[in-house]
Design a protein around this motif. Structure first.
Motif: not given
Length: 159
Positions: A66-67, A128-134, A152-154, A156-159
């Motif tokens: 899941h992105p 995008a597989g990266e932990f952002i935080g709480g 926005e990067k994620a 773009a990856d979804m498209m």
């Protein structure tokens, strides 16, 4: 007269209901028509606890699949805590599809995700597989615009 009325009422009601023995409770007496086998009491696999390694593999698969993924209490339609609700509200402002995992429904995931991220609290956001935080980090990143860039990067990856 009143106690007699209660007894009559109880007896009349008890005849209209069928009482059942709780599951797993052996009868105190047996008749020739009652046969109880030990195989009736064997546990099934649903009670086997998952290993931490298997939980980690499940979490890793979810993060990769899941992105935008939010581990939270409840789900995006019915958050079960204020922090999870805030996280959902932030993600909703971006107009993207995101996946949620209800940690209240799975204790292995609830404790495993904290080990996976080395972060002690729920909710937890992955983009995008990266932990952002709480929730606190999400608010900060939302306010300074960094979360919008990451989303926005994620997107773009979804498209």
């Amino acid at each position: 007269s009143f106690p007699l009325l209660l007894i009559v009422l109880f007896l009349s009601l008890s005849q209209s209901f069928t009482f059942h023995r709780p599951v797993g409770v052996l009868p105190t007496t047996t008749s020739s028509s009652t046969t109880i086998l030990w195989s009736d009491f064997t546990p099934d696999d649903s009670f086997v606890q998952e290993t931490p390694e298997k939980t980690r593999e499940r979490i890793d698969a979810l993060v990769k699949q899941h992105p935008v993924l939010l581990f939270m209490k409840g789900n995006k339609l019915f958050p079960q805590c204020g922090f999870s609700n805030t996280a959902v509200q932030i993600l909703t402002t971006y107009g993207i599809d995101f996946h949620t995992v209800d940690v209240l429904a799975d204790e292995s995931i609830r404790s495993g995700v904290k080990d996976y991220s080395s972060w002690p609290t729920i909710p937890q956001l992955y983009v995008a597989g990266e932990f952002i935080g709480g929730c606190d980090i999400m608010i900060e990143e939302y306010q300074n615009g960094n979360l919008a860039e990451t989303i926005e990067k994620a997107k773009a990856d979804m498209m």
